[in-house]
Design an enzyme around this catalytic site. Structure first.
Site, PDB file in Angstrom:
ATOM      1  N   HIS A  63       0.856  -1.191   0.000  1.00 43.28           N
ATOM      2  CA  HIS A  63       0.000   0.000   0.000  1.00 43.28           C
ATOM      3  C   HIS A  63       0.891   1.241   0.000  1.00 43.28           C
ATOM      4  O   HIS A  63       2.118   1.146   0.112  1.00 43.28           O
ATOM      5  CB  HIS A  63      -0.975  -0.008   1.176  1.00 43.28           C
ATOM      6  CG  HIS A  63      -0.353   0.036   2.527  1.00 43.28           C
ATOM      7  ND1 HIS A  63       0.429  -0.982   3.042  1.00 43.28           N
ATOM      8  CD2 HIS A  63      -0.401   0.980   3.516  1.00 43.28           C
ATOM      9  CE1 HIS A  63       0.826  -0.681   4.254  1.00 43.28           C
ATOM     10  NE2 HIS A  63       0.334   0.509   4.573  1.00 43.28           N
ATOM     11  N   HIS A  65       1.217   3.932   1.978  1.00 44.99           N
ATOM     12  CA  HIS A  65       1.660   4.671   3.145  1.00 44.99           C
ATOM     13  C   HIS A  65       3.189   4.778   3.132  1.00 44.99           C
ATOM     14  O   HIS A  65       3.888   3.853   2.705  1.00 44.99           O
ATOM     15  CB  HIS A  65       1.190   3.997   4.433  1.00 44.99           C
ATOM     16  CG  HIS A  65      -0.201   4.390   4.828  1.00 44.99           C
ATOM     17  ND1 HIS A  65      -1.022   3.603   5.611  1.00 44.99           N
ATOM     18  CD2 HIS A  65      -0.928   5.515   4.552  1.00 44.99           C
ATOM     19  CE1 HIS A  65      -2.187   4.222   5.793  1.00 44.99           C
ATOM     20  NE2 HIS A  65      -2.149   5.368   5.163  1.00 44.99           N
ATOM     21  N   ASP A  67       5.651   4.571   5.216  1.00 46.39           N
ATOM     22  CA  ASP A  67       6.563   3.624   5.861  1.00 46.39           C
ATOM     23  C   ASP A  67       6.701   2.329   5.075  1.00 46.39           C
ATOM     24  O   ASP A  67       7.501   1.464   5.445  1.00 46.39           O
ATOM     25  CB  ASP A  67       6.125   3.340   7.307  1.00 46.39           C
ATOM     26  CG  ASP A  67       4.727   2.756   7.410  1.00 46.39           C
ATOM     27  OD1 ASP A  67       3.837   3.198   6.665  1.00 46.39           O
ATOM     28  OD2 ASP A  67       4.510   1.868   8.262  1.00 46.39           O
ATOM     29  N   HIS A  68       5.961   2.215   3.977  1.00 46.75           N
ATOM     30  CA  HIS A  68       6.084   1.056   3.091  1.00 46.75           C
ATOM     31  C   HIS A  68       6.582   1.455   1.703  1.00 46.75           C
ATOM     32  O   HIS A  68       6.782   0.578   0.861  1.00 46.75           O
ATOM     33  CB  HIS A  68       4.726   0.365   2.944  1.00 46.75           C
ATOM     34  CG  HIS A  68       4.205  -0.210   4.219  1.00 46.75           C
ATOM     35  ND1 HIS A  68       4.195  -1.561   4.508  1.00 46.75           N
ATOM     36  CD2 HIS A  68       3.687   0.395   5.322  1.00 46.75           C
ATOM     37  CE1 HIS A  68       3.689  -1.759   5.714  1.00 46.75           C
ATOM     38  NE2 HIS A  68       3.369  -0.585   6.228  1.00 46.75           N
ATOM     39  N   HIS A 141      -7.849  -1.721   5.524  1.00 49.75           N
ATOM     40  CA  HIS A 141      -6.945  -0.734   6.122  1.00 49.75           C
ATOM     41  C   HIS A 141      -7.522   0.651   5.837  1.00 49.75           C
ATOM     42  O   HIS A 141      -8.576   0.790   5.209  1.00 49.75           O
ATOM     43  CB  HIS A 141      -5.546  -0.908   5.529  1.00 49.75           C
ATOM     44  CG  HIS A 141      -4.465  -0.144   6.240  1.00 49.75           C
ATOM     45  ND1 HIS A 141      -4.347  -0.120   7.605  1.00 49.75           N
ATOM     46  CD2 HIS A 141      -3.463   0.640   5.757  1.00 49.75           C
ATOM     47  CE1 HIS A 141      -3.312   0.627   7.942  1.00 49.75           C
ATOM     48  NE2 HIS A 141      -2.760   1.106   6.836  1.00 49.75           N
ATOM     49  N   ASP A 212      -0.602  -3.866   5.754  1.00 51.90           N
ATOM     50  CA  ASP A 212      -1.326  -3.467   6.959  1.00 51.90           C
ATOM     51  C   ASP A 212      -2.790  -3.865   6.827  1.00 51.90           C
ATOM     52  O   ASP A 212      -3.421  -3.648   5.784  1.00 51.90           O
ATOM     53  CB  ASP A 212      -1.218  -1.960   7.162  1.00 51.90           C
ATOM     54  CG  ASP A 212       0.193  -1.533   7.520  1.00 51.90           C
ATOM     55  OD1 ASP A 212       1.075  -2.405   7.624  1.00 51.90           O
ATOM     56  OD2 ASP A 212       0.418  -0.318   7.698  1.00 51.90           O
ATOM     57  N   HIS A 270       5.887  -5.306  11.787  1.00 48.66           N
ATOM     58  CA  HIS A 270       5.218  -4.014  11.893  1.00 48.66           C
ATOM     59  C   HIS A 270       4.882  -3.739  13.365  1.00 48.66           C
ATOM     60  O   HIS A 270       3.745  -3.454  13.735  1.00 48.66           O
ATOM     61  CB  HIS A 270       3.957  -3.992  11.021  1.00 48.66           C
ATOM     62  CG  HIS A 270       3.520  -2.625  10.590  1.00 48.66           C
ATOM     63  ND1 HIS A 270       2.576  -1.897  11.280  1.00 48.66           N
ATOM     64  CD2 HIS A 270       3.888  -1.859   9.546  1.00 48.66           C
ATOM     65  CE1 HIS A 270       2.379  -0.750  10.669  1.00 48.66           C
ATOM     66  NE2 HIS A 270       3.172  -0.691   9.611  1.00 48.66           N
TER      67      HIS A 270
END
Length: 308
Positions: A63, A65, A67-68, A141, A212, A270
């Site tokens: 996805h 976001h 942090d990914h 999510h 996530d 995570h």
């Protein structure tokens, strides 16, 4: 076949944990590897793991976001400097192409290799890989998030060397043809069927790597009978309400998903910065009655998946 966790922190890096990235390595294929997510600093983690970007063949983003994702543009740019870096396939949710094209355009980046970007939906992904099939499904999510199921194709069984020796067949090209399932005609005119001298086929390994997610049916489907399930566990047991508010799971919910899916092994990742290693170990021990074969991932943890 093995996994290396390059980042296991939730949301932001810590001194001990970088943000999300996982490498799936195929030692039997010249150590080529696939990457799942690329949080900020992923290329530094690859350097520490002594992995070369010219061995990277595919990237799967769960996805969008940060942090990914925020480590992806720098990684793509750095790959240009690795000799022999061939075509690279990148898969991810709708919006990934616009993100990468904008970053590359505005930064003036130039790649000296072909980059193919595929925006996915739920269902099989046409990777063109002969050894593995990949399927995606949409999780639950705050934004669109996907999980991936990687299935190794069934492998031919072992040659029954004692039977071949009894027939007077010496090692050579015929061995390879029989191993591939081909019937062969011997010098005396007799037809030797592969099924007579090749053992039963071995099922392929299955790995499920989820983005996530809150608990959902898609997570269980992707992990069905998996040799290894990688599931996020941002929150500890007892924080299910807060986890739902943020579209995440607790360690207990990850264990329940693995149990429902009848997975063989579970690695949770995570991890929120609120948990130190002692608290995390305690959380893991408390859910072993739900799913015994669980462990908490940490940066540079290597998990081996031996052939069946």
């Amino acid at each position: 076949m093995k996994l290396i966790f390059l980042g296991t922190s939730a949301g932001r890096p810590t001194v001990a944990r970088n943000v999300t990235a996982i490498a799936l390595i195929f030692p039997e294929h010249q150590h080529r590897f696939w990457l799942f997510d690329a949080g900020e600093g992923t290329q530094h983690q690859l350097l520490r793991a002594k992995m070369k970007l010219n061995k990277l063949e595919r990237i799967f983003i769960t996805h969008l976001h940060g942090d990914h994702l925020y480590g992806l543009p720098g990684l793509l740019s750095s790959r240009t400097y690795f000799e022999g870096a061939g075509k690279l396939h990148v898969y991810g949710p709708p919006g990934l192409r616009a993100y990468l094209e904008c970053v590359m355009l505005q930064s003036g980046a130039h790649l000296n290799y072909e980059l193919e970007i595929t925006e996915i939906e739920a269902g099989p992904i046409a990777t063109g890989d002969e050894d593995f099939a990949v399927e995606a499904d949409e999780l639950v999510h705050r934004i669109r998030s996907f999980g991936y199921r990687i299935v190794e194709r069934q492998r031919s069984g072992p040659l029954q060397l004692d039977l071949l020796a009894q027939r007077g067949i010496r090692p050579g090209p015929l061995y390879g043809r029989l191993k591939r399932g081909e019937d062969v005609v011997l010098e005396n005119g007799e037809t030797l069927r592969a099924s007579e001298v090749v053992g039963p086929p071995a099922p392929g390994r299955i790995v499920a790597i989820l983005g996530d997610t809150s608990p959902c049916e898609a997570a269980v489907r992707l992990a069905k009978d998996a040799d290894l399930l990688v599931h996020e566990a941002t929150f500890g047991t007892g924080m299910e309400e807060k986890a739902a508010d943020y579209g995440h799971s607790t360690i207990l919910q990850a264990a329940q998903a693995a149990s429902l899916a009848k997975a063989k092994r579970l690695a949770v990742t995570h991890i929120s910065a609120r948990y130190d290693e002692q608290a995390l170990a305690q959380q893991i021990s408390e859910v072993r009655d739900v799913f015994p074969n669980i462990e908490a991932a940490f940066d540079f943890l290597e998990l081996i998946l031996p052939p069946h």
